[in-house]
Structure formats: structure tokens, C-alpha cells
Design a protein around this motif. Structure first.
Motif, PDB file in Angstrom:
ATOM      1  N   PHE A  37       0.668  -1.197   0.232  1.00 18.72           N
ATOM      2  CA  PHE A  37      -0.051   0.156  -0.036  1.00 18.72           C
ATOM      3  C   PHE A  37       0.852   1.383   0.094  1.00 18.72           C
ATOM      4  O   PHE A  37       0.247   2.366   0.494  1.00 18.72           O
ATOM      5  N   SER A  38       2.013   1.238  -0.251  1.00 18.57           N
ATOM      6  CA  SER A  38       3.056   2.287  -0.079  1.00 18.57           C
ATOM      7  C   SER A  38       2.836   3.545  -1.285  1.00 18.57           C
ATOM      8  O   SER A  38       3.185   4.434  -1.109  1.00 18.57           O
ATOM      9  N   HIS A  39       2.317   2.890  -2.431  1.00 23.55           N
ATOM     10  CA  HIS A  39       2.211   3.824  -3.523  1.00 23.55           C
ATOM     11  C   HIS A  39       0.817   3.917  -4.105  1.00 23.55           C
ATOM     12  O   HIS A  39       0.091   2.850  -4.380  1.00 23.55           O
ATOM     13  N   ILE A  40       0.329   5.136  -4.165  1.00 22.63           N
ATOM     14  CA  ILE A  40      -1.045   5.298  -4.754  1.00 22.63           C
ATOM     15  C   ILE A  40      -0.901   5.235  -6.262  1.00 22.63           C
ATOM     16  O   ILE A  40       0.090   5.774  -6.899  1.00 22.63           O
ATOM     17  N   ILE A  41      -1.657   4.365  -6.938  1.00 21.06           N
ATOM     18  CA  ILE A  41      -1.737   4.415  -8.311  1.00 21.06           C
ATOM     19  C   ILE A  41      -1.811   5.828  -9.106  1.00 21.06           C
ATOM     20  O   ILE A  41      -2.705   6.762  -8.623  1.00 21.06           O
ATOM     21  N   ARG A  42      -0.930   6.359 -10.040  1.00 18.63           N
ATOM     22  CA  ARG A  42      -0.915   7.415 -10.535  1.00 18.63           C
ATOM     23  C   ARG A  42      -1.844   7.772 -11.340  1.00 18.63           C
ATOM     24  O   ARG A  42      -2.396   7.042 -12.129  1.00 18.63           O
ATOM     25  N   PRO A  43      -2.385   8.883 -11.634  1.00 18.40           N
ATOM     26  CA  PRO A  43      -3.316   9.284 -12.661  1.00 18.40           C
ATOM     27  C   PRO A  43      -2.782   9.045 -14.113  1.00 18.40           C
ATOM     28  O   PRO A  43      -1.502   9.157 -14.247  1.00 18.40           O
ATOM     29  N   PRO A  44      -3.757   8.877 -15.222  1.00 11.71           N
ATOM     30  CA  PRO A  44      -3.158   8.874 -16.544  1.00 11.71           C
ATOM     31  C   PRO A  44      -2.900  10.152 -17.063  1.00 11.71           C
ATOM     32  O   PRO A  44      -3.072  11.230 -16.225  1.00 11.71           O
ATOM     33  N   PRO A  45      -1.866  10.191 -17.904  1.00  8.78           N
ATOM     34  CA  PRO A  45      -1.406  11.455 -18.325  1.00  8.78           C
ATOM     35  C   PRO A  45      -2.438  12.770 -18.541  1.00  8.78           C
ATOM     36  O   PRO A  45      -2.222  13.860 -18.241  1.00  8.78           O
ATOM     37  N   LEU A  46      -3.636  12.175 -19.266  1.00  5.87           N
ATOM     38  CA  LEU A  46      -4.920  13.156 -19.264  1.00  5.87           C
ATOM     39  C   LEU A  46      -5.118  14.064 -18.011  1.00  5.87           C
ATOM     40  O   LEU A  46      -5.407  15.208 -18.239  1.00  5.87           O
ATOM     41  N   LEU A  47      -4.978  13.176 -16.715  1.00  3.04           N
ATOM     42  CA  LEU A  47      -5.400  14.124 -15.636  1.00  3.04           C
ATOM     43  C   LEU A  47      -4.300  14.798 -14.919  1.00  3.04           C
ATOM     44  O   LEU A  47      -4.599  15.308 -13.885  1.00  3.04           O
ATOM     45  N   LEU A  48      -3.118  14.470 -15.303  1.00  4.27           N
ATOM     46  CA  LEU A  48      -1.966  14.515 -14.339  1.00  4.27           C
ATOM     47  C   LEU A  48      -1.823  16.436 -14.357  1.00  4.27           C
ATOM     48  O   LEU A  48      -1.519  16.865 -13.262  1.00  4.27           O
ATOM     49  N   PRO A  49      -2.423  17.243 -15.170  1.00  8.93           N
ATOM     50  CA  PRO A  49      -2.443  18.653 -14.855  1.00  8.93           C
ATOM     51  C   PRO A  49      -3.202  18.958 -13.428  1.00  8.93           C
ATOM     52  O   PRO A  49      -2.933  20.001 -12.981  1.00  8.93           O
ATOM     53  N   LEU A  50      -4.227  18.245 -13.260  1.00  4.15           N
ATOM     54  CA  LEU A  50      -5.170  18.481 -12.206  1.00  4.15           C
ATOM     55  C   LEU A  50      -4.453  18.157 -10.867  1.00  4.15           C
ATOM     56  O   LEU A  50      -4.840  18.821  -9.790  1.00  4.15           O
ATOM     57  N   THR A  51      -3.193  17.350 -10.944  1.00  2.00           N
ATOM     58  CA  THR A  51      -2.538  17.282  -9.526  1.00  2.00           C
ATOM     59  C   THR A  51      -1.986  18.578  -9.078  1.00  2.00           C
ATOM     60  O   THR A  51      -1.578  18.323  -8.037  1.00  2.00           O
ATOM     61  N   GLN A  52      -1.810  19.519  -9.941  1.00  2.00           N
ATOM     62  CA  GLN A  52      -1.173  20.791  -9.580  1.00  2.00           C
ATOM     63  C   GLN A  52      -2.034  21.792  -8.911  1.00  2.00           C
ATOM     64  O   GLN A  52      -1.583  22.816  -8.475  1.00  2.00           O
ATOM     65  N   LEU A  53      -3.444  21.468  -8.877  1.00  2.00           N
ATOM     66  CA  LEU A  53      -4.332  22.350  -8.185  1.00  2.00           C
ATOM     67  C   LEU A  53      -4.298  21.957  -6.893  1.00  2.00           C
ATOM     68  O   LEU A  53      -3.898  21.018  -6.284  1.00  2.00           O
ATOM     69  N   PRO A  54      -4.705  23.177  -6.041  1.00  2.72           N
ATOM     70  CA  PRO A  54      -4.868  23.309  -4.496  1.00  2.72           C
ATOM     71  C   PRO A  54      -5.230  22.012  -3.837  1.00  2.72           C
ATOM     72  O   PRO A  54      -4.945  21.470  -2.836  1.00  2.72           O
ATOM     73  N   GLY A  55      -6.729  21.712  -4.468  1.00  2.99           N
ATOM     74  CA  GLY A  55      -7.294  20.686  -3.636  1.00  2.99           C
ATOM     75  C   GLY A  55      -8.486  21.176  -2.765  1.00  2.99           C
ATOM     76  O   GLY A  55      -9.215  20.543  -2.245  1.00  2.99           O
ATOM     77  N   HIS A  56      -8.487  22.601  -2.470  1.00  6.77           N
ATOM     78  CA  HIS A  56      -9.520  23.031  -1.632  1.00  6.77           C
ATOM     79  C   HIS A  56      -9.713  24.575  -2.241  1.00  6.77           C
ATOM     80  O   HIS A  56      -8.717  25.253  -2.851  1.00  6.77           O
ATOM     81  N   CYS A  57     -10.968  25.075  -2.115  1.00  4.30           N
ATOM     82  CA  CYS A  57     -11.280  26.557  -2.785  1.00  4.30           C
ATOM     83  C   CYS A  57     -12.576  26.853  -2.129  1.00  4.30           C
ATOM     84  O   CYS A  57     -13.207  26.107  -1.525  1.00  4.30           O
ATOM     85  N   SER A  58     -12.595  28.256  -2.393  1.00  3.84           N
ATOM     86  CA  SER A  58     -13.990  28.810  -1.832  1.00  3.84           C
ATOM     87  C   SER A  58     -14.722  29.440  -2.954  1.00  3.84           C
ATOM     88  O   SER A  58     -15.418  30.104  -2.633  1.00  3.84           O
ATOM     89  N   SER A  59     -14.353  28.985  -4.228  1.00  3.59           N
ATOM     90  CA  SER A  59     -15.213  29.767  -5.344  1.00  3.59           C
ATOM     91  C   SER A  59     -16.131  28.935  -5.501  1.00  3.59           C
ATOM     92  O   SER A  59     -16.593  29.352  -6.737  1.00  3.59           O
ATOM     93  N   GLY A  60     -16.640  27.689  -5.226  1.00  3.74           N
ATOM     94  CA  GLY A  60     -17.663  26.911  -5.346  1.00  3.74           C
ATOM     95  C   GLY A  60     -17.236  25.846  -6.393  1.00  3.74           C
ATOM     96  O   GLY A  60     -18.002  24.995  -6.894  1.00  3.74           O
ATOM     97  N   ALA A  61     -16.006  25.714  -6.953  1.00  2.38           N
ATOM     98  CA  ALA A  61     -15.626  24.936  -7.924  1.00  2.38           C
ATOM     99  C   ALA A  61     -15.461  23.384  -7.101  1.00  2.38           C
ATOM    100  O   ALA A  61     -15.319  23.429  -5.759  1.00  2.38           O
ATOM    101  N   GLN A  62     -15.533  22.459  -7.560  1.00  2.00           N
ATOM    102  CA  GLN A  62     -15.524  21.022  -7.169  1.00  2.00           C
ATOM    103  C   GLN A  62     -14.313  20.373  -6.954  1.00  2.00           C
ATOM    104  O   GLN A  62     -13.393  20.617  -7.626  1.00  2.00           O
ATOM    105  N   LEU A  63     -14.304  19.409  -5.961  1.00  2.00           N
ATOM    106  CA  LEU A  63     -13.120  18.685  -5.701  1.00  2.00           C
ATOM    107  C   LEU A  63     -13.488  17.381  -6.615  1.00  2.00           C
ATOM    108  O   LEU A  63     -14.528  16.836  -6.198  1.00  2.00           O
ATOM    109  N   LEU A  64     -12.552  16.958  -7.433  1.00  2.00           N
ATOM    110  CA  LEU A  64     -13.022  15.845  -8.371  1.00  2.00           C
ATOM    111  C   LEU A  64     -12.280  14.669  -7.559  1.00  2.00           C
ATOM    112  O   LEU A  64     -11.087  14.278  -7.287  1.00  2.00           O
ATOM    113  N   VAL A  65     -13.382  13.865  -7.403  1.00  2.00           N
ATOM    114  CA  VAL A  65     -12.759  12.238  -6.667  1.00  2.00           C
ATOM    115  C   VAL A  65     -13.103  11.234  -7.757  1.00  2.00           C
ATOM    116  O   VAL A  65     -14.225  10.959  -8.087  1.00  2.00           O
TER     117      VAL A  65
END
Length: 556
Positions: free
Chosen positions: A240-268
Motif C-alpha cells: 500500500f506504499s504507492h497510490i496508483i498515479r493518474p493517467p497523463p490526461l489528468l496529471l495537470p489537475l494534480t497541480q491544483l490546490p485541492g481546496h477552494c472557496s469559489s464553488g469549484a468542485q473537488l474531483l474524486v
């Protein structure tokens, strides 16, 4: 205090060790406890509810024995409800530790007693990259799961020998632990951190050790990263030491902060427990966009097994997913959601406002600009409808894997020779399963314990640790008595043949290499039977001979 292992210089005593355990999680702790000289014995008061198992152990109670597999042979036909998915050697120790099963969470009744025999110690070190003892439980979850999330197992099923979670709770909280308590991740991490010192094994723990470059040598193994040599190697690094990495298409989203107050959704993305943990861990007002697989007939979500009373939070997330799946049949995402049944968890926030579930949809495009993300999704309808959502982060939770990259390529190839599937070079629960069904020694001198065997629960770590400890002590005795090394038993043939470790063997033949004696003098002979002999069977023979001569002298 557990130690930090320096790279250099080290003394000869520090660089030449009999056994090295890689990983500092629960299974490493159990094995270290045994290798410190703590021997498990069968306690027959009260008798185990399985009369056949009781009969097999009554006159040979030492559990550090070479025929553990013989004890499990009848499990499949037993009236007892033995687990069928775990290795029988792990089921064996689990049923002895908790003969009343899950109804006795705190282990008030047990058929295992631990005795301290210091002459049986095996010199060893425990090297783990976690900063404190506990393995993955000691580090921040990469999926950003809260430390307040409760464990799946009850506290009693997370306890280690010599110092239980209830003992720790009593010591730190000044109160008694209630039965069927699910501790938080934080509470379990604190317990595991304290465990080595509480049972006196902290002297061998070296934490924060980044291990690399372990290679085979003529007489054992060499760890290049720390300049250490050892005869035997035990791998306890888990799956369980490594989380499976997202596919290349989704990698840009990993740079987002993960929390916000603008009403945007956290993608799970994910349909299992980690996805649910992320959802539960988010602030109550954080909007969530949940994409998950929904195929209840062929690949149901593991959350479906979460009972409402035992796992109300997981049952609640599953209800959210099911409602979304039912609403998506012949309906648009904007349709009014079905009303949820009222439970404390579902009352904890306004789920209608913050949760949007989209089963079986596909992410077809991603864009990130100025710290803000947008995803385009294709729904699984006949028209291939696409929708766009603003997101503030990504939690990609579709599984975890282990890694053996601390072994050099040659040794890693040995360990994985004949193994099952790999996932981009990562270890899955099935990778070593076929090999460990034959022998936990997956390569000459290399053993695996814990979740690397495919059994991921702490309660099922005991059996493998007892089996490996018995093998190490037997082999140490053989090498000492012969003055040289003993060839490894052929892979796939633990005591009773190719599938013996999994299925057991017939017969009750007396194995060789007895070693430990019970402290109960009346059971001294029986306690030693079937165990490797490091104390010396000669002691037992002298004891028997002296008793015989005393009787003879009295008669004359």
C-alpha cells in the motif's frame, strides 16, 4: 527511543547482522517481538472450541514449530467458520489468539500465551523509511485523508503481542477501552509509535532509513545504502506504499490546490474505501464531483459490504453513490435527486448541495489556467452527452500498490521469479500469492510477511511472522550444530509438500529440531516437542534421565 541509522561509519557489529527486516510497520513489530525471544504457546485453558485443533496442540503446545501446516489440514472440513481467503497459517494464529472470533473484540479469551526465552534471540535489525515505528500508519496519507478517519478493524484486531491497544488506551486515557471501538488513524499511529519501547524491542528499530541497493552476496546480502551485511532478509514493506498515479490526461489537475472557496468542485475518482475517506475528510461546505465505476452485479463497490451500524460513514457514501446511479438511469444530471434515508452521517451536511455523483462517465478533456481547472465529461448515455465542470483539485483513488525497488534488479528478479501479475512494476496483492502458498521464503534467504503475502489485515500478520521466526530459528540451530550453512529447502515444499503451507498435510509424524520448553515444568517435554531446539534437547534428556534415576534409587 528508536534509533536513526547513520550511513557511516558503523562498527563491524553494526554492519554484520544475522537478519534484517525491511519495513517498520505492524508485521515487522510482531516478528521482532518473537525474534527477541518471546515464544507463543498454546494455552489449553479454556480448550479451543475446535476439538481436533485442541487435541493436536495439547501435547505439543509450542507454536514455533516446523509443522504449522499440519495443524490446518482439517480446517476446510471443520464445523468452525474458518476464513477461506487468508493463508491457513495466518488463520491458525488468528483463531488461537481469538478463539471466540469477532464476538470477543478485546480478546478476553485467548489460547495463546507468550513466554520469554532470551536464549532464543536472533540478532536482527528493523529498517524502515517511516520516521517513527508504524510504517504507513506513521506517515501522512498521500490521498489527503484526515487523521480522524476511523480504521476498518476494531481495536482488538489491531493489537500486537505484549502490549495491546487496550493497554495503551488504559495507560494514556486513564480509562477502559469500550468493546468494538474503531480507533482513529491518529490513535492507531500513536499506539504503534509507542509499541516498540513498551515491549522492549526499540533497540533494533532504525527509522527514517531510505533503503536502496540490496544485493545478494556469496554469504548473504549487502545493503549498499547503509553498508550493512546480513545472512537473511525479511521483506515487510507491504502493498500500500504507492497510490496508483493518474493517467497523463489528468496529471495537470494534480497541480491544483485541492481546496477552494469559489464553488469549484473537488474531483474524486474511485469507488472504494479511500475515495470514501477523501469524501468524508473534506470540509462540510466543499463541493464534490465524484466519478466512480458502478457495476453492482459484476464488480460491486467494496463499500456495499459496510453495514449501517458498524460503518455508518461508508454505508452513507455508498447510498450517495447508489442514489446517483439510480438517478442517472433515464435521467439527466440536473434531475431532482431521490431523497436519502435519514441517518446521522447523511444529516452531517447538505449532501444534495455539495455532492454530485457521476457513475461510469469518462473524462475526455482537461484544462488548467491560473490555478483553476476545467474538465469535460462524457456521460454513459446513448447520445454520448458531454458536460463541463470547474474543479479545484483531484483525488485519484483507484488503488494502491507496493514496490520492491529497494532490491537490486538481480535480487528483485529472484523474488519475482514465477510470481503473479505486476502493475507497471508495482506489487499487487496477487503478485506473490502463488509463491507464498508454497513457502514464505520466496527466494533463498529472502522471506516475506505482512500484506506482501496477500493478507492485508493486521490480525492475519501473526501466522506468517511465527512461521518465518520458526524457520529462522531452526536454520540457525542447524547451522550452529553442523558448523556450516544448511541448504534451503526447495521452494514450494514447506514441511508437507507443494501446497502444504496452504492446505496442510495428513499424519501426525514427529518433526525434528525441537527447541523451546514451556515454563510449566509438568509440560517441559511436551512444550518442546515440534519446536526447533536452541536451548538444547540435551537439557530435556538430562531432566528425564535425572528423574528416572531418582525413581530407580528410591526403589532400591
Amino acid at each position: 527511543m528508536p534509533c536513526s541509522l547513520p550511513r557511516s561509519p558503523l562498527s563491524a557489529a553494526e554492519t554484520e547482522i544475522d537478519t534484517i527486516i525491511i519495513g517498520n510497520g505492524p508485521s515487522a513489530m510482531i516478528l521482532s517481538y518473537i525474534l527477541h525471544g518471546h515464544v507463543p504457546f498454546y494455552s489449553s485453558e479454556p480448550p479451543h472450541p475446535d476439538p481436533l485443533l485442541h487435541a493436536k496442540l495439547l501435547n505439543a503446545p509450542c507454536l514455533l514449530r516446523s509443522d504449522l501446516d499440519a495443524l490446518t489440514h482439517h480446517f476446510a472440513a471443520s464445523r468452525m467458520s474458518y476464513a477461506t481467503q487468508a493463508l491457513p497459517v495466518n488463520v491458525l494464529l488468528d483463531t488461537l489468539l481469538r478463539p471466540n472470533g469477532d464476538t470477543d473484540d478485546l480478546g478476553d479469551v485467548t489460547n495463546v500465551r507468550w513466554e520469554y526465552h532470551p536464549h532464543l534471540k536472533i540478532p536482527h535489525r528493523v529498517l524502515g523509511d517511516a520516521p517513527t515505528p508504524g510504517g504507513l500508519w506513521a506517515v501522512e496519507d498521500p490521498a489527503r485523508v484526515s487523521w480522524d478517519i476511523q480504521t476498518l478493524s476494531y481495536a482488538g484486531l489491531l493489537s500486537l503481542p505484549g502490549y495491546t491497544f487496550a493497554d495503551h488506551f488504559r495507560k494514556t486515557k486513564k480509562a477502559e477501552l469500550a468493546a468494538f471501538t474503531r480507533p482513529s488513524r491518529r490513535d492507531l499511529a500513536e499506539y504503534l509509535r509507542a509499541y516498540p519501547a513498551e515491549v522492549g524491542i526499540e533497540d533494533v528499530f532504525y527509522n527514517g532509513a531510505k533503503i536502496a541497493g540490496i544485493e545478494r552476496t556469496e554469504d548473504g546480502f549487502y545493503i549498499h545504502s547503509h553498508g550493512i551485511r546480513c545472512k537473511r532478509l525479511v521483506l515487510a514493506t507491504g502493498i500500500f506504499s504507492h497510490i496508483i498515479r493518474p493517467p497523463p490526461l489528468l496529471l495537470p489537475l494534480t497541480q491544483l490546490p485541492g481546496h477552494c472557496s469559489s464553488g469549484a468542485q473537488l474531483l474524486v475518482i474511485g469507488s472504494g474505501f479511500t475515495a470514501a475517506d477523501v469524501i468524508i475528510s473534506t470540509p462540510p461546505d466543499q463541493p464534490i464531483l465524484h466519478i466512480f465505476r458502478w457495476d453492482p452485479d459484476n464488480r460491486p463497490s467494496p463499500l456495499r459490504s459496510g453495514h449501517q451500524q458498524t460503518y455508518p460513514e461508508y454505508a452513507g457514501v455508498y447510498r450517495l453513490m447508489k442514489r446517483a446511479a439510480m438517478s442517472s438511469i433515464g435521467a439527466t444530471p440536473q434531475s431532482k435527486p431521490r431523497k436519502l434515508a435519514s441517518t446521522p452521517f447523511l444529516k452531517s451536511r447538505n449532501w444534495d448541495q455539495v455532492y454530485e455523483g457521476l457513475p461510469n462517465c469518462e473524462v475526455v478533456d482537461v484544462s488548467v489556467h491560473n490555478g483553476k481547472g476545467t474538465v469535460t465529461l462524457r456521460l454513459p448515455d446513448e447520445k454520448g452527452t458531454t458536460i463541463v465542470r470547474r474543479v479545484c483539485g483531484l483525488a485519484y483513488t483507484v488503488g494502491r500498490r507496493g514496490s520492491l525497488d529497494y532490491l537490486d534488479p538481480s535480487l528483485r528478479a529472484e523474488v519475482l521469479d514465477g510470481a503473479g501479475e505486476l502493475d507497471n512494476g508495482m506489487v499487487t496483492p496477487r503478485t506473490l500469492r502463488n509463491k507464498v502458498m508454497e513457502d514464505l521464503e520466496v527466494a533463498p534467504g529472502v522471506f516475506v510477511i505482512g500484506s506482501l503475502t496477500g493478507d492485508s489485515l493486521i490480525r492475519y500478520a501473526y501466522g506468517g511472522c511465527v512461521h518465518v521466526a520458526s524457520t529462522l530459528m531452526n536454520r540457525d540451530q542447524e547451522q550452529t550444530s553442523s558448523g556450516g550453512s544448511t541448504p534451503k529447502r526447495p521452494a514450494g515444499t514447506p514441511t508437507g509438500g507443494q501446497d502444504a503451507l496452504l492446505n496442510g498435510i495428513d499424519g501426525h509424524g514427529r518433526p525434528s529440531n525441537d527447541f523451546c520448553q514451556s515454563n510449566d515444568e509438568a509440560n517441559a517435554m511436551n512444550g518442546a516437542r515440534n519446536c526447533p531446539d536452541l536451548a538444547g534437547s540435551s537439557w530435556i534428556m538430562r531432566k528425564w534421565w535425572n528423574a528416572f534415576m531418582n525413581v530407580f534409587s528410591s526403589a532400591s
